[in-house]
Motif scaffolding. Structure first.
Motif, PDB file in Angstrom:
ATOM      1  N   ASN A  78      -5.103 -12.772 -30.408  1.00 32.56           N
ATOM      2  CA  ASN A  78      -4.916 -13.051 -28.984  1.00 32.56           C
ATOM      3  C   ASN A  78      -6.113 -13.821 -28.473  1.00 32.56           C
ATOM      4  O   ASN A  78      -7.216 -13.697 -28.998  1.00 32.56           O
ATOM      5  CB  ASN A  78      -4.800 -11.754 -28.172  1.00 32.56           C
ATOM      6  CG  ASN A  78      -3.462 -11.098 -28.324  1.00 32.56           C
ATOM      7  OD1 ASN A  78      -2.467 -11.773 -28.577  1.00 32.56           O
ATOM      8  ND2 ASN A  78      -3.420  -9.796 -28.188  1.00 32.56           N
ATOM      9  N   TYR A  82      -1.066  -5.812 -41.271  1.00 35.08           N
ATOM     10  CA  TYR A  82      -1.084  -5.910 -39.812  1.00 35.08           C
ATOM     11  C   TYR A  82      -2.236  -6.784 -39.360  1.00 35.08           C
ATOM     12  O   TYR A  82      -3.383  -6.548 -39.725  1.00 35.08           O
ATOM     13  CB  TYR A  82      -1.234  -4.514 -39.191  1.00 35.08           C
ATOM     14  CG  TYR A  82      -1.463  -4.537 -37.699  1.00 35.08           C
ATOM     15  CD1 TYR A  82      -0.412  -4.702 -36.818  1.00 35.08           C
ATOM     16  CD2 TYR A  82      -2.738  -4.407 -37.175  1.00 35.08           C
ATOM     17  CE1 TYR A  82      -0.613  -4.733 -35.465  1.00 35.08           C
ATOM     18  CE2 TYR A  82      -2.958  -4.430 -35.821  1.00 35.08           C
ATOM     19  CZ  TYR A  82      -1.900  -4.597 -34.968  1.00 35.08           C
ATOM     20  OH  TYR A  82      -2.103  -4.624 -33.617  1.00 35.08           O
ATOM     21  N   HIS A  83      -1.939  -7.819 -38.591  1.00 36.08           N
ATOM     22  CA  HIS A  83      -2.968  -8.602 -37.925  1.00 36.08           C
ATOM     23  C   HIS A  83      -2.357  -9.232 -36.686  1.00 36.08           C
ATOM     24  O   HIS A  83      -1.184  -9.580 -36.651  1.00 36.08           O
ATOM     25  CB  HIS A  83      -3.585  -9.662 -38.843  1.00 36.08           C
ATOM     26  CG  HIS A  83      -2.592 -10.634 -39.394  1.00 36.08           C
ATOM     27  ND1 HIS A  83      -2.282 -11.810 -38.787  1.00 36.08           N
ATOM     28  CD2 HIS A  83      -1.824 -10.568 -40.503  1.00 36.08           C
ATOM     29  CE1 HIS A  83      -1.366 -12.443 -39.497  1.00 36.08           C
ATOM     30  NE2 HIS A  83      -1.069 -11.713 -40.542  1.00 36.08           N
ATOM     31  N   LYS A  84      -3.163  -9.321 -35.652  1.00 31.08           N
ATOM     32  CA  LYS A  84      -2.711  -9.873 -34.374  1.00 31.08           C
ATOM     33  C   LYS A  84      -3.849 -10.693 -33.791  1.00 31.08           C
ATOM     34  O   LYS A  84      -4.988 -10.248 -33.763  1.00 31.08           O
ATOM     35  CB  LYS A  84      -2.339  -8.748 -33.416  1.00 31.08           C
ATOM     36  CG  LYS A  84      -1.757  -9.229 -32.110  1.00 31.08           C
ATOM     37  CD  LYS A  84      -1.405  -8.080 -31.212  1.00 31.08           C
ATOM     38  CE  LYS A  84      -0.123  -7.446 -31.678  1.00 31.08           C
ATOM     39  NZ  LYS A  84       0.427  -6.497 -30.712  1.00 31.08           N
ATOM     40  N   TYR A 127      -9.151 -10.653 -32.392  1.00 32.35           N
ATOM     41  CA  TYR A 127      -8.397 -10.567 -33.644  1.00 32.35           C
ATOM     42  C   TYR A 127      -8.385  -9.125 -34.117  1.00 32.35           C
ATOM     43  O   TYR A 127      -9.428  -8.530 -34.340  1.00 32.35           O
ATOM     44  CB  TYR A 127      -9.033 -11.476 -34.702  1.00 32.35           C
ATOM     45  CG  TYR A 127      -8.169 -11.647 -35.925  1.00 32.35           C
ATOM     46  CD1 TYR A 127      -7.066 -12.487 -35.898  1.00 32.35           C
ATOM     47  CD2 TYR A 127      -8.451 -10.958 -37.092  1.00 32.35           C
ATOM     48  CE1 TYR A 127      -6.261 -12.646 -36.998  1.00 32.35           C
ATOM     49  CE2 TYR A 127      -7.649 -11.116 -38.213  1.00 32.35           C
ATOM     50  CZ  TYR A 127      -6.556 -11.955 -38.166  1.00 32.35           C
ATOM     51  OH  TYR A 127      -5.751 -12.111 -39.258  1.00 32.35           O
TER      52      TYR A 127
END
Length: 101
Positions: free
Chosen positions: A85, A81-83, A73
């Motif tokens: 995976n 912004y956050h992603k 994370y």
């Protein structure tokens, strides 16, 4: 008797009969593999360096698989912004047959 082998950028302490998970090898289940990069061998005393130059460890591939999912994370505050995976590392499970020292 045990040996220390290096494969996949990691080192493993193995004895005959051990079942370990290593980084994925290009072998199918039932095939035999040989680990030539032996760092040390110990039967009653430890042998390293030129004493184990032509030592090897024979193993049989039990299965190929993928490990548990690890969540990655990424987040930067105040910018929205956050992603997120996920990652599952591939492995090969091998059974150590013989230590040739």
């Amino acid at each position: 008797m045990y040996a220390i082998i290096a494969t996949g950028g990691k080192q493993y302490k193995v004895s005959e009969g051990d079942v370990i998970k290593v980084e994925k090898l290009g072998a199918q289940a039932g095939e035999s593999v040989t680990f030539d990069n032996v760092i040390a061998v110990s039967d009653d005393k430890l042998k390293v360096g030129s004493d184990v130059a032509n030592a090897s460890v024979s193993a049989t591939v039990v299965e190929n698989g993928r490990g548990k999912k690890v969540i990655v994370y990424r987040y930067k505050r105040k910018s929205g912004y956050h992603k997120k995976n996920g990652h599952r590392q591939a492995y090969t499970q091998v059974k150590i047959d013989k230590i040739n020292a």
